[in-house]
Structure formats: C-alpha cells, structure tokens
Write an enzyme that holds these catalytic residues in place. Sequence first.
Site, PDB file in Angstrom:
ATOM      1  N   GLU A  51     101.891  34.718 -40.985  1.00 38.33           N
ATOM      2  CA  GLU A  51     100.254  34.769 -40.201  1.00 38.33           C
ATOM      3  C   GLU A  51     100.027  33.359 -41.476  1.00 38.33           C
ATOM      4  O   GLU A  51     100.402  33.244 -42.564  1.00 38.33           O
ATOM      5  CB  GLU A  51      99.587  35.866 -41.084  1.00 38.33           C
ATOM      6  CG  GLU A  51      98.461  35.524 -41.132  1.00 38.33           C
ATOM      7  CD  GLU A  51      97.416  36.740 -41.423  1.00 38.33           C
ATOM      8  OE1 GLU A  51      96.314  37.289 -41.432  1.00 38.33           O
ATOM      9  OE2 GLU A  51      97.811  37.439 -42.241  1.00 38.33           O
ATOM     10  N   LYS A 124      93.871  38.443 -33.195  1.00 32.34           N
ATOM     11  CA  LYS A 124      93.575  39.455 -34.514  1.00 32.34           C
ATOM     12  C   LYS A 124      93.130  40.523 -33.863  1.00 32.34           C
ATOM     13  O   LYS A 124      91.377  39.973 -34.783  1.00 32.34           O
ATOM     14  CB  LYS A 124      93.646  38.972 -36.347  1.00 32.34           C
ATOM     15  CG  LYS A 124      94.038  39.500 -36.981  1.00 32.34           C
ATOM     16  CD  LYS A 124      94.023  39.224 -38.599  1.00 32.34           C
ATOM     17  CE  LYS A 124      94.734  40.463 -39.379  1.00 32.34           C
ATOM     18  NZ  LYS A 124      94.081  39.622 -40.999  1.00 32.34           N
ATOM     19  N   CYS A 164      98.833  41.544 -39.848  1.00 28.45           N
ATOM     20  CA  CYS A 164      98.546  41.582 -41.049  1.00 28.45           C
ATOM     21  C   CYS A 164      98.100  43.192 -40.926  1.00 28.45           C
ATOM     22  O   CYS A 164      98.643  44.060 -40.768  1.00 28.45           O
ATOM     23  CB  CYS A 164      97.795  40.568 -41.404  1.00 28.45           C
ATOM     24  SG  CYS A 164      97.560  40.740 -43.273  1.00 28.45           S
TER      25      CYS A 164
END
Length: 278
Positions: A51, A124, A164
């Site tokens: 990321e 995301k 993440c």
Amino acid sequence: MGATFVLYADDMKIAALQMVSTLEVDRNLAAAAALVADAAASGARLVALPEYFCFMGQRDEDKLAIAEADGAGPIQDALATWAQRHGVWLIGGTVPIRAETPRRVYNACCVWGPTGERVARYDKIHLFAFDNGRERYDEACVLQAGQTPVVFEAEGHRVGLSVCYDLRFPELYRTLATPACDVLVNVAAFTYTTGQAHWDVLLRARAIENQCYVLASAQGGRHDNGRRTWGHSQVIDPWGQVQACVEEGVGVAQAEVDETRLRAVRQQLPALAHRRLG
C-alpha cells in the site's frame, strides 16, 4: 452452505515486496521497479507491492496532488510497463485514483497481467481510523470507500484482493473465498503500534479459516514523514505456517503456491465444506 472448489492449477511462485516509501514519487518508482525485477528474476509469477508504494506524504491530503485518473497517469503506466517487461502478474500496491467527490480519492489496488493489460481494480472498502492520544489517523478525511470485493484469476489461480485495514473484517474474506481462493492478498502500511499487536495473528487467521495462501506485502520502516510502519511482509500457507518473511526494511518474501499442499489441507480438514452460516 457448502464450499465450491475450483480445479487445481499448476504451482506458482508468489512474492511480497516490502518497501520504506518516501516523499518522492520518482524515487519510490525506481525502488519498486528494482524490487519487481528482482522478484521476477527469482521466478515469481505473481508479485505484490505494498500500500502507498508510490508515495508516503507528510499529510493524508498530500496524496490529492499526485492522484491520477482511472487508467491513465505515470504511476499506472509504470506498473503496466513492469508487468509486461517481466511477464508477471503485478499487484500494484495502491494508487490514489480520483473519486467523483471533490478532494477525495480511492485507495485503489490495481492488477496488471503479463501483457501489461490491467485485469482488476479493487477500491479499499474499510477506511482506517485510530487515535491513542499519540498517533491519530482518519483515512475518511481524504479517501472514498469502495463498495465491491474483487477476485481475479492468474494462471488458473483465484486471487482475492484486500488492503491494509480490510484485514480486520473476516466477512470480506469469506465473500472473496466463495468459491474458494488459492491466494488472498493484503497490501498494507500497518502502523508499528497496530502491526506489532495484530498483523501476524490476523494474517495467519485469514489463511487458516479460508484454507488458502496469504500474500501480504507491507511498508516496513521509518519514513521521511516520521511515521513508522510494521513491515513483516510474508507468505503464509493454508495451515497457517509462515513460508517467508521480511521483518523490516526493503526486501522480497517469496514462496511457492503448492497445489498439493492446498489439496491436502482441504481434504484432511474439510472446514470449508462444513460451513453452515453465511
């Protein structure tokens, strides 16, 4: 609900690339290019950058200045070029892609195939927020949340994408793994505090409960902006065993997706087939 299994493909070497990204996009792109080349030279076919591989700014708002239109821009062009040059499936960490809402971007995890053609984009879904009195983060100040889980196929392998903070939401991985995935990917920039406490155990849980490989590529070190990230990029097998790990600094964690191993774990302990809820 019973699990649906895909036909088993050939073994494939996969690699998690760990970086300590800086304030300079060009510098980060040069570092990423070298890591992709190293992984490909070692035989990796599926390669994942972390990321924010392209930029770690002083403030969250700084990424607005380098945001690109979907499908066009120097960062996306570089990723497409590396995938084609090395003939790999390249998961490009995340790239800030402009959202429809002004002053918002998607934290987009895009994938390019060996021909340089983009084959997947995942935005995301879960946006990180944390405040312990010393460290404070709120991604929703700049990021627009995605809505849709994404799976793509690479050489017969089903590969699910996540970014993440998504790691804390097992329902996302259950969705990705229906039907079963061979590899679940998480590209991350976990803070040192939360990573030290939870990164390893969450990754291993996702591998064990979904009986698949987990490929986790992370930022790992002290950044120009003063932030420290946890690192520990790794490959985990379907039994939850770590096959390769880079604890801190720049490096490559590489291992094989062993189809015999996948098959054995799922046959000996058919937990996916025993599911009753969801």
